[in-house]
Write an enzyme that holds these catalytic residues in place. Structure first.
Site, mmCIF file in Angstrom:
data_model
loop_
_atom_site.group_PDB
_atom_site.id
_atom_site.type_symbol
_atom_site.label_atom_id
_atom_site.label_comp_id
_atom_site.label_asym_id
_atom_site.label_seq_id
_atom_site.Cartn_x
_atom_site.Cartn_y
_atom_site.Cartn_z
ATOM 1 N N ASP A 168 0.852 -1.188 0.000
ATOM 2 C CA ASP A 168 0.000 0.000 0.000
ATOM 3 C C ASP A 168 0.893 1.245 0.000
ATOM 4 O O ASP A 168 1.793 1.347 -0.839
ATOM 5 C CB ASP A 168 -0.963 -0.061 1.193
ATOM 6 C CG ASP A 168 -1.951 1.083 1.244
ATOM 7 O OD1 ASP A 168 -2.866 1.118 0.409
ATOM 8 O OD2 ASP A 168 -1.803 1.960 2.119
ATOM 9 N N HIS A 190 -7.160 -6.222 -1.072
ATOM 10 C CA HIS A 190 -6.090 -5.256 -0.838
ATOM 11 C C HIS A 190 -5.050 -5.748 0.167
ATOM 12 O O HIS A 190 -3.882 -5.392 0.066
ATOM 13 C CB HIS A 190 -6.692 -3.947 -0.333
ATOM 14 C CG HIS A 190 -5.693 -2.851 -0.168
ATOM 15 N ND1 HIS A 190 -4.956 -2.353 -1.215
ATOM 16 C CD2 HIS A 190 -5.275 -2.169 0.940
ATOM 17 C CE1 HIS A 190 -4.148 -1.400 -0.776
ATOM 18 N NE2 HIS A 190 -4.319 -1.280 0.530
#
Length: 325
Positions: free
Chosen positions: A104, A304
């Site tokens: 991320d 994610h």
């Protein structure tokens, strides 16, 4: 979850104290987490990477946990965070070089470190966030155009105090809802990134799993994250988003620079950020900036939080990459 590590504090040239979970012996591997996470996000990878013959340092990014939490938004510029990684390498690795793995925002941090401090980086792995070239347009200008008719989380995060006021009263709920929404069990179209037009608060209307958590996220995990955010608050983590236009300016001198170190990309097939630009699949070519890419791996059944949703697969790919450098 039992892990054999110690917390080590490092002081940056600017006088900030950073904390990292450190274990193992051998060449240094630095793990850098994203939002809204922790060194703990690497809990499944720390031990196996150390067992493979490496010294592992899972950084607590500034603004999080027990690392320094400066108030000023500008303190969270991407070059500042890359400088923190460089300082950690200087403190822990006599050779002056490390292998960096980021997820991320952590992926952006390690990419930036490779660009700004290339002499300190042996190799990098990026999880979930592609290694793109410098954008020709400022992020806020792009958002105003392509998200004019949608609630977009990065725009929501820009005003100081607004998202903090939503998230901080019930941090366990924030962790549950936000993590579920961006996982493979969430929605690809209505999640913690995008909400319908007219939405005023990010989490309103998103499902809360309560105690019915997905298999990859335990109550112990939720409790750990929530306790860490109670200690640090959400301002530092959110300030990262408030620097994106500043980052664009700061990184302009590096616009033409490539990342030449051996590199790897791993992401989930059900990663919602891959479609964050309408009509574009960001995974069609996720590594245009890597000149020595050793693999692109998209894992089915992961969203994610790929190293938490598919820990064994991600760990195997990372260890194979590390051993091949």
């Amino acid at each position: 979850m039992a892990m054999d590590y110690e917390f080590v504090d490092v002081t940056t040239p600017g006088g900030l104290t950073l904390r990292a979970a450190v274990t193992g012996q051998g060449p240094l591997v630095v793990l850098v987490h994203g939002f809204p996470e922790s060194w703990y996000s690497w809990r499944h990878q720390i031990g196996p990477i150390a067992a493979a013959g490496f010294r592992v340092a899972a950084l607590q990014v500034r603004g999080y946990g027990d690392s320094a939490k400066p108030h000023d938004v500008a303190a969270y510029a991407i070059t500042e965070l890359a400088g923190d990684v460089a300082a950690l390498i200087d403190a822990l690795e006599p050779s002056g070089k490390a292998i960096l793995i980021g997820h991320d925002w952590g992926a952006v941090i390690v990419q930036t470190t490779a660009l700004v401090h290339p002499e300190k980086v042996r190799a990098i792995a990026s999880l979930s966030v592609p290694a793109f070239m410098h954008s020709p347009r400022k992020p806020s200008d792009i958002w105003a155009e392509i998200y004019a008719d949608r609630f977009y989380y990065m725009r929501y995060f820009q005003d100081e105090g607004v998202a903090e006021a939503e998230f901080e009263p019930d941090l366990a709920r924030f962790v549950r809802v936000f993590f579920l929404s961006l996982s493979a069990q969430g929605s690809m179209t209505d999640n913690g990134l995008f909400r319908p037009k007219g939405t005023t608060r990010l989490l309103d209307g998103l499902p809360d799993p309560g105690t019915n958590l997905p298999a990859w996220l335990s109550q112990e995990d939720v409790d750990y994250y929530a306790a860490a955010f109670r200690k640090s608050g959400m301002r530092g983590p959110l300030n990262r988003y408030r620097c994106v236009d500043r980052d664009w300016d700061l990184m302009a001198p590096y616009a033409g620079r490539m990342i030449d170190q051996p590199s790897l990309f791993i992401a989930g097939l059900q990663e919602p950020t891959r479609y964050m630009v309408p009509g574009v699949d960001r995974f069609d070519n996720p590594v245009p900036r890597f000149t020595d890419c050793r693999g692109v791996h998209l894992l089915d059944g992961a969203g994610h939080w790929v190293q938490q949703e598919k820990p064994q697969e991600v760990t195997r790919l990372l260890v194979d990459f590390l051993k091949g450098i």
